[in-house]
Design an enzyme around this catalytic site. Structure first.
Site, mmCIF file in Angstrom:
data_model
loop_
_atom_site.group_PDB
_atom_site.id
_atom_site.type_symbol
_atom_site.label_atom_id
_atom_site.label_comp_id
_atom_site.label_asym_id
_atom_site.label_seq_id
_atom_site.Cartn_x
_atom_site.Cartn_y
_atom_site.Cartn_z
ATOM 1 N N GLU A 186 38.890 39.732 46.150
ATOM 2 C CA GLU A 186 39.788 38.735 46.737
ATOM 3 C C GLU A 186 40.911 39.391 47.521
ATOM 4 O O GLU A 186 41.381 40.484 47.185
ATOM 5 C CB GLU A 186 40.464 37.939 45.612
ATOM 6 C CG GLU A 186 39.529 37.072 44.849
ATOM 7 C CD GLU A 186 40.241 36.369 43.711
ATOM 8 O OE1 GLU A 186 39.556 35.964 42.777
ATOM 9 O OE2 GLU A 186 41.480 36.238 43.748
ATOM 10 N N CYS A 205 47.798 40.595 50.641
ATOM 11 C CA CYS A 205 47.667 41.177 49.306
ATOM 12 C C CYS A 205 46.204 41.556 49.154
ATOM 13 O O CYS A 205 45.322 40.701 49.306
ATOM 14 C CB CYS A 205 48.082 40.137 48.267
ATOM 15 S SG CYS A 205 47.803 40.695 46.583
ATOM 16 N N CYS A 208 38.819 45.423 36.652
ATOM 17 C CA CYS A 208 39.919 46.305 36.251
ATOM 18 C C CYS A 208 39.740 46.711 34.794
ATOM 19 O O CYS A 208 39.279 45.924 33.978
ATOM 20 C CB CYS A 208 41.250 45.574 36.455
ATOM 21 S SG CYS A 208 42.673 46.627 36.141
ATOM 22 N N CYS A 264 45.153 43.657 30.916
ATOM 23 C CA CYS A 264 46.371 42.843 30.743
ATOM 24 C C CYS A 264 45.948 41.423 30.338
ATOM 25 O O CYS A 264 45.066 40.835 30.970
ATOM 26 C CB CYS A 264 47.176 42.806 32.044
ATOM 27 S SG CYS A 264 47.611 44.440 32.655
ATOM 28 N N CYS A 284 45.765 38.287 32.821
ATOM 29 C CA CYS A 284 45.144 38.505 34.123
ATOM 30 C C CYS A 284 43.663 38.140 34.137
ATOM 31 O O CYS A 284 42.892 38.586 33.280
ATOM 32 C CB CYS A 284 45.328 39.969 34.511
ATOM 33 S SG CYS A 284 44.494 40.385 36.037
ATOM 34 N N CYS A 286 45.702 36.667 41.321
ATOM 35 C CA CYS A 286 44.531 37.498 41.570
ATOM 36 C C CYS A 286 43.442 37.307 40.528
ATOM 37 O O CYS A 286 43.705 37.103 39.361
ATOM 38 C CB CYS A 286 44.924 38.970 41.677
ATOM 39 S SG CYS A 286 45.417 39.711 40.137
HETATM 40 S S1 SF4 Z 1 47.352 42.744 36.103
HETATM 41 FE FE1 SF4 Z 1 45.103 42.592 36.137
HETATM 42 S S2 SF4 Z 1 44.480 43.763 37.928
HETATM 43 FE FE2 SF4 Z 1 46.600 44.334 37.477
HETATM 44 S S3 SF4 Z 1 46.418 46.147 36.130
HETATM 45 FE FE3 SF4 Z 1 46.553 44.371 34.764
HETATM 46 S S4 SF4 Z 1 44.406 43.817 34.367
HETATM 47 FE FE4 SF4 Z 1 44.421 45.146 36.166
#
Ligand code: SF4
Length: 346
Positions: free
Chosen positions: A93, A106, A113, A117, A120, A334
């Site tokens: 994206e 962005c 990833c 987190c 996210c 995101c």
């Molecule tokens: S916010 Fe999402 S994309 Fe960013 S580092 Fe944490 S898990 Fe990865």
């Protein structure tokens, strides 16, 4: 798009020159080809190149513009969210935002990833692969071409942890700022990390005048470790030490991103602790009214709590602003669009 073919946006100018020479073409063709590539052109559009050369290029290489799998345009502001097809079954994206000063993009740096987190959407299905520098550039080139615009600001805050893809991201930064590339000044590029302290120190040694953003989200180690597992390896003291080194080395002010979540990290104790950590540092706190993410249980903080939190920080001597939320109606946080596509919802 055949992903077995090399992406010419991965090449720097010297490598492109070599490739052009190996195809028996004069040196001046490199400049012509380079300019087309950064305009997001396909080989068939490159009308000032001989047809035989264009055909040879198409047999060996791909031009780097990405296929648009989906495009969502906000009805309340000018934000556009793109879902790009990388050609190997993977999707990423990018978000295009319009500000008074021009267009800002962005972009994503990885497919998925590893960082985990909890707030996210990008990390839910795990990590697949790094993007090449050409694939990161390709997002900007493709948006420029699609909208017939020139993006002047870039934020590395899409899917992925940029410092976990260090070499390709550095290569991207150099090409993006190169006046023969995208010509985007380092000062208009912002890199956001969840806090890989060692990589922050490594980045400080590059002495690039980009803006470094740290996703902080809690000033307490126990809570931050729960929200962001990276904190177990790099707790706040290590991370803030690395940030001090970055500021000393580059002279640049650091931005701390703080997504306010109702009842989770928006209390007076959080504000007081944040002040004690950041007061006196060359920094700025960006308060983000977080978008609700399905499946996380996190809710957006109320306007009243956001204003109170900002006021506490300001009174405590820490500069803080509230980020304008763009693209609310198209879920611009995101990872959400990619997730929907992978679940066949779009
Ligand atoms: S916010 Fe999402 S994309 Fe960013 S580092 Fe944490 S898990 Fe990865």
């Amino acid at each position: 798009m055949d992903t077995k073919l090399q992406n010419l946006l991965d090449f720097n100018i010297e490598q492109l020159e070599e490739a052009v020479k190996a195809m028996g073409q004069p040196k001046f063709r490199t400049k012509q080809l380079w300019e087309w590539l950064y305009k997001g052109a396909d080989f068939s559009d490159m009308t000032n190149l001989p047809e035989s050369f264009r055909m040879s290029l198409a047999e060996k290489y791909r031009a780097g513009r990405l296929k648009i799998k989906a495009k969502l345009c906000s009805k309340v502001d000018d934000t556009i969210k793109y879902l790009f097809d990388l050609g190997d079954g993977n999707l990423v994206e990018s978000v295009l935002m319009k500000y008074k000063y021009g267009y800002s993009a962005c972009v994503s740096t990885q497919v998925g990833c590893k960082m985990g987190c909890t707030f996210c959407a990008s990390t839910k299905a795990g990590f697949v692969r790094n993007l090449s520098s050409g694939e990161i550039l390709g997002q900007i080139v493709s948006m420029n071409a699609d909208m017939n615009i020139r993006i002047g600001h870039v934020v590395l805050m899409g899917i992925g942890e940029p410092l976990d893809n260090y070499d390709n991201v550095l290569d991207f930064l150099r090409k993006a700022q190169n006046e023969k590339g995208l010509g985007i000044s380092y000062r208009n590029i912002s890199l956001s990390t969840c806090g890989l302290a060692e990589k922050v120190i490594q980045l400080s040694e590059e002495k690039l005048p980009i803006t470094l953003s740290i996703s902080l989200h809690s000033p307490f180690d126990s809570q931050r470790s729960e929200m962001m597992p990276v904190n177990r390896k790099y707790p706040l003291d290590k991370l803030l030490d690395a940030c001090n080194i970055y500021t000393l080395s580059t002279g640049r002010r650091i931005t701390y991103e703080y997504a306010l979540i109702e009842g989770v990290n928006d209390t007076k104790e959080h504000a007081a602790r944040l002040i004690s950590l950041l007061k006196g540092k060359l920094c700025h706190v960006n308060l983000i009214p977080v978008n609700k993410v399905e499946g996380t249980g996190y809710e957006k903080a109320s306007k009243k709590n956001i204003a109170a939190f900002q006021e506490m920080l300001e009174k405590g001597g820490v500069n803080a602003t509230v980020r304008r939320t763009l693209g609310q109606d198209i879920e611009a946080a995101c990872g959400q669009l990619r997730r929907a596509a992978n679940e066949n919802k779009i």
